[in-house]
Design a protein around this motif. Structure first.
Motif, PDB file in Angstrom:
ATOM      1  N   GLU A   1     -10.236  -6.312   3.362  1.00 35.81           N
ATOM      2  CA  GLU A   1      -9.148  -6.238   4.332  1.00 35.81           C
ATOM      3  C   GLU A   1      -8.389  -7.553   4.414  1.00 35.81           C
ATOM      4  O   GLU A   1      -7.178  -7.569   4.452  1.00 35.81           O
ATOM      5  CB  GLU A   1      -9.737  -5.900   5.709  1.00 35.81           C
ATOM      6  N   ASP A   2      -9.193  -8.652   4.427  1.00 33.24           N
ATOM      7  CA  ASP A   2      -8.572  -9.944   4.698  1.00 33.24           C
ATOM      8  C   ASP A   2      -8.275 -10.761   3.437  1.00 33.24           C
ATOM      9  O   ASP A   2      -7.974 -11.924   3.511  1.00 33.24           O
ATOM     10  CB  ASP A   2      -9.474 -10.757   5.638  1.00 33.24           C
ATOM     11  N   SER A   3      -8.439 -10.139   2.272  1.00 32.06           N
ATOM     12  CA  SER A   3      -8.223 -10.947   1.063  1.00 32.06           C
ATOM     13  C   SER A   3      -6.737 -11.055   0.758  1.00 32.06           C
ATOM     14  O   SER A   3      -5.940 -10.184   1.117  1.00 32.06           O
ATOM     15  CB  SER A   3      -8.973 -10.330  -0.115  1.00 32.06           C
ATOM     16  N   ASN A   4      -6.403 -12.125   0.072  1.00 39.45           N
ATOM     17  CA  ASN A   4      -5.031 -12.302  -0.375  1.00 39.45           C
ATOM     18  C   ASN A   4      -4.813 -11.403  -1.568  1.00 39.45           C
ATOM     19  O   ASN A   4      -5.447 -11.579  -2.596  1.00 39.45           O
ATOM     20  CB  ASN A   4      -4.791 -13.752  -0.786  1.00 39.45           C
ATOM     21  N   SER A   5      -3.935 -10.463  -1.448  1.00 40.09           N
ATOM     22  CA  SER A   5      -3.746  -9.545  -2.555  1.00 40.09           C
ATOM     23  C   SER A   5      -2.309  -9.072  -2.561  1.00 40.09           C
ATOM     24  O   SER A   5      -1.652  -9.002  -1.504  1.00 40.09           O
ATOM     25  CB  SER A   5      -4.691  -8.363  -2.411  1.00 40.09           C
ATOM     26  N   ILE A   6      -1.816  -8.746  -3.765  1.00 38.56           N
ATOM     27  CA  ILE A   6      -0.470  -8.206  -3.830  1.00 38.56           C
ATOM     28  C   ILE A   6      -0.508  -6.681  -3.727  1.00 38.56           C
ATOM     29  O   ILE A   6       0.510  -6.028  -3.757  1.00 38.56           O
ATOM     30  CB  ILE A   6       0.255  -8.637  -5.124  1.00 38.56           C
ATOM     31  N   ARG A   7      -1.683  -6.118  -3.594  1.00 39.65           N
ATOM     32  CA  ARG A   7      -1.794  -4.661  -3.602  1.00 39.65           C
ATOM     33  C   ARG A   7      -1.266  -4.046  -2.302  1.00 39.65           C
ATOM     34  O   ARG A   7      -1.701  -4.424  -1.214  1.00 39.65           O
ATOM     35  CB  ARG A   7      -3.237  -4.259  -3.826  1.00 39.65           C
ATOM     36  N   THR A   8      -0.338  -3.138  -2.441  1.00 41.16           N
ATOM     37  CA  THR A   8       0.255  -2.507  -1.246  1.00 41.16           C
ATOM     38  C   THR A   8       0.174  -0.991  -1.318  1.00 41.16           C
ATOM     39  O   THR A   8       0.922  -0.292  -0.670  1.00 41.16           O
ATOM     40  CB  THR A   8       1.730  -2.900  -1.125  1.00 41.16           C
ATOM     41  N   GLN A   9      -0.691  -0.488  -2.159  1.00 43.46           N
ATOM     42  CA  GLN A   9      -0.825   0.953  -2.386  1.00 43.46           C
ATOM     43  C   GLN A   9       0.483   1.562  -2.874  1.00 43.46           C
ATOM     44  O   GLN A   9       0.840   2.684  -2.497  1.00 43.46           O
ATOM     45  CB  GLN A   9      -1.281   1.662  -1.116  1.00 43.46           C
TER      46      GLN A   9
END
Ligand code: ZN
Ligand code: ZN
Length: 767
Positions: A136-144
């Motif tokens: 939940e709190d990770s830095n990610s570019i994933r936006t579904q």
């Protein structure tokens, strides 16, 4: 207009998803009417086949899109329309990647399906932002993000787009610079990767690689980070299976060069301790020029931090020539003894007359025990190099010091003058207390010219030679090269040396030096000496002009005096003696014994006497054109009239072809021919069996042990115990001790022994 696209029908699917129907068989026939078969028929479980279309010669989708670009209008050039057909999955990826570049997003492979026959039937390529972040709190570019293409197989093992989602739920990149940041656009293709590998193997730094690829000036979409990670991966790959690769390489080299010799020393576990090798050419060169050998070591050439020793001589063109190389684990007397004795045994036991090394005491001790007949001296080059290190301040403070110091150790050949000169130099520059110079003077017999004028050095101590092993190799071998790369690069280095030698051979044959002095002896020298050595000869001849014969005696003695008045006449006086049969001339200066070339004094006398040729016993073969002719036999080997091995092979094939094709073969002749061939074949098989142990391995006599790489040295840097983690654990433990929680303390201390948990893997396991 999608329907008319390359024989593909579009039919609405039950889920509302657009499905495409394709008539594979009618492709290219242009029937106009298209077959209508259900989708499932070619997604059957039984499907199998190659991974992509083979040899169809069909235009790639990318080329087609570029061709049609003008008619596209507002639409992106690489619009991934449904039904677009690709020859391979890679092509589809490239195509969609180009589309994503146009739009401003990145892509990656999504889910795929493979059937029981290991045949891939479905492939999703999705937006880089597809899916949820791992935490939940990770830095990610994933936006579904749902944008994607789905690929299915065509009947002829190509792919076509069956689903296309174009909408993104995230902002898109708007500029070139932003676009570059998507991993799929910074991707390095396999050809570029190969190029990078070549560059890295040739010792090109990562910074330079980036600039060659156009990374730094922005002309490439590749980013520096990507290049870095590719380089790291390549290095990892290189390290893998190093010993197998090395063995294979050595075997290959040995097949090409049957005279090559490799000696290995291993310990009980089969780990390589030392390795020495010499090629066929090295050995032949040693035969002609092996009377003087320099040996020194260099570092940081390989992954294992093994010092590398190089046996070097000088050939008839006055070039450095390699006799062999040796990798050592350490630099003890024992190691050097092994190296020297193995070297001698490879060279058939012939010891050099003189061996020059650097100031290493272990080397000296080893040379004394293994090559007792050879005279050991220090290499002048190393002495000067060390002097520069120790006397740097003097060099920079007084600009006259270098000139005077170098003059003293280069030109002065009389002991008395050397000693006087040394003392006055120390006095002049106030260096009386310098420990290095004190040691040098104490050991002067090891390196100073006046003390071994009579010792044959083949000019290895002259100023022209400034080639230490490090100096020669650093251009060729990348730092921290794995062993196989090291061996390969070293042999490349040798090819380069060979090339230089061939060039000199060519020039010696064809390029005539102009006649300068027009004395008869010059003509003879031109006939016998190589180009470079003729240069030396002519310099001496020029020098001889400054001498005058002061006195002659009946028994062939000549007293020579330098005509210049500035020089100390006593020191410039020398005695030359010509034998009665005129086959030998000797000089007190000792230059001939030192270098193997006539000195100016001898030349003065010979010119004075109008000698037409160089006296027989003063013509050293190693400097003449004829010195290395024995090398010709290297390639011809055992069957000199059939040329090289390649020539022999082709001759054999030619003969067999002729026999088999030019006429009818009667039965009895066929049987006898086949019998002969079969016999030859079984004979060669036996032979290859006995020649199996091509590489001599010392200490590896137990059959169960396999060869292993040497251990890699520990990485430098902060030791593990001072890492943040163990510091934190230390704090915790101390706190626990204070609170009296003994069980926790025990637990933690065990944990600390092995912070990663599980077994700690050693470096060689990782290899
Ligand atoms: Zn997206
Ligand atoms: Zn002389």
């Amino acid at each position: 207009n999608l329907i008319s696209f390359r024989g593909i029908n579009r039919v609405p699917d039950i889920q509302g998803e657009e499905r495409l129907q394709q008539n594979i068989f009618n492709q290219g026939k242009n029937t106009g009417q298209l077959a209508y078969t259900p989708n499932t028929s070619y997604r059957s479980r039984a499907l199998k086949g190659p991974n992509s279309r083979i040899g169809t010669g069909l235009e790639s989708a990318i080329a087609k899109a570029i061709r049609d670009a003008a008619t596209r209008g507002e639409k992106p050039v690489f619009y991934s329309a449904m039904g677009t057909v690709f020859n391979s999955c890679q092509e589809a990826w490239d195509f969609y990647n180009l589309y994503s570049w146009e739009i401003g997003f990145g892509i990656r492979y999504g889910r795929s399906r493979t059937n029981d026959n290991e045949y891939m039937t479905k492939m999703n390529i999705v937006c880089s932002c597809e899916g949820r972040p791992e935490h939940e709190d990770s830095n990610s570019i994933r936006t579904q993000c749902k944008a994607m293409i789905r690929l299915l197989r065509t009947k002829d093992h190509g792919w076509y787009i069956t689903k296309f989602v174009g909408d993104h739920n995230h902002p898109l990149s708007e500029s070139y610079g932003e676009n570059k940041q998507w991993p799929s656009h910074g991707h390095i293709d396999s050809r570029t990767k190969d190029f990078i590998r070549k560059l890295r193997e040739n010792n090109v730094s990562i910074g330079r690689v980036c600039s060659i690829l156009g990374v730094t000036d922005g002309s490439s979409t590749i980013r520096k980070e990507v290049v870095r990670s590719v380089c790291a991966k390549l290095a990892q790959e290189n390290i893998k299976d190093d010993i197998e690769k090395t063995q294979q390489l050595l075997e290959e080299m040995k097949t090409k060069d049957p005279l090559m010799d490799v000696r290995l020393k291993v310990n009980k576990e089969g780990r390589i301790k030392s390795m020495l090798w010499s090629t066929g050419k090295n050995k032949l060169d040693y035969k002609s020029f092996g009377n003087v050998v320099t040996f020194d070591t260099t570092y940081r050439t390989n992954l294992y931090n093994m010092p590398f020793g190089l046996f070097v001589g000088v050939n008839n063109h006055f070039q450095s020539t390699v006799f062999g190389g040796v990798l050592l684990t350490s630099e003890t007397t024992k190691d050097f003894e092994w190296a020297f004795s193995q070297f001698l045994s490879i060279m058939g036991g012939k010891a050099p007359v003189t061996i020059l090394t650097d100031q290493c005491a272990a080397m000296e001790a080893a040379a004394k025990t293994t090559i007792p007949s050879a005279r050991h001296r220090w290499c002048r080059w190393h002495v000067l190099k060390k002097a520069k290190e120790y006397l740097g301040h003097v060099y920079s403070k007084y600009n006259t010091f270098k000139k005077e110091f170098h003059h003293l150790i280069t030109y002065v050949t009389s002991r008395r003058r050397f000693e006087l000169g040394w003392i006055s130099l120390l006095h002049q520059y106030n260096l009386g207390g310098n420990r290095y110079l004190k040691r040098l003077f104490r050991k002067r017999a090891k390196w100073a010219k006046p003390y071994f004028m009579g010792v044959f050095c083949a000019g290895m101590t002259s100023t022209q030679r400034s080639e230490s092993a490090n100096h020669m190799l650093k251009k060729y071998i990348p730092r921290a090269a794995p062993m196989h790369l090291f061996v390969r690069k070293f042999s490349e280095f040798q090819y380069d040396r060979q090339d230089q030698e061939d060039k000199e051979k060519h020039l010696t044959k064809l390029k005539q030096k102009a006649t300068h002095f027009n004395v008869p002896i010059e003509k003879h020298a031109k006939e016998v000496y190589t180009r470079t050595m003729l240069g030396h000869f002519l310099r001496e001849l020029y020098e001889s002009g400054a001498y005058a014969i002061a006195d002659t005696s009946v028994d062939g003695k000549f007293i020579l005096v330098h005509t210049s008045e500035d020089n100390d006449p006593a020191a410039c006086k020398t005695e030359v003696k010509l034998a009665a049969d005129k086959k030998r001339i000797s000089c007190k200066c000792g230059l001939y014994e030192h270098m193997g070339m006539l000195c100016h004094h001898q030349l003065k006398v010979l010119v004075h006497l109008d000698q037409r040729s160089i006296p027989e016993h003063n013509l050293m073969k190693r400097w003449t054109k004829a010195a290395s002719t024995s090398g010709v036999g290297m390639t011809t080997g055992a069957a000199p009239n059939h040329g090289t091995e390649e020539a022999r092979r082709s001759l054999l094939v030619k003969m067999a072809m002729e026999l088999a094709t030019t006429r009818d073969i009667p039965d009895e002749e066929y049987t006898s021919l086949m019998e002969a061939m079969e016999k030859a074949r079984s004979a060669s098989r036996d032979k290859s069996n006995t020649h199996n142990s091509k590489i001599q391995t010392m200490g590896l006599d137990k059959p169960g042990i396999s060869l292993q790489c040497p251990l890699r040295p520990a990485k430098k840097g902060r030791p593990q115990s001072t890492s943040l983690r163990s510091w934190q654990q230390g704090v915790k433990r101390r706190r626990n001790i204070r609170t009296g929680d003994k069980s926790m303390d025990r637990l933690l201390s065990e944990d600390e022994k092995n912070p990663r948990g599980g077994r700690t893997r050693s470096v060689q396991e990782l290899l």
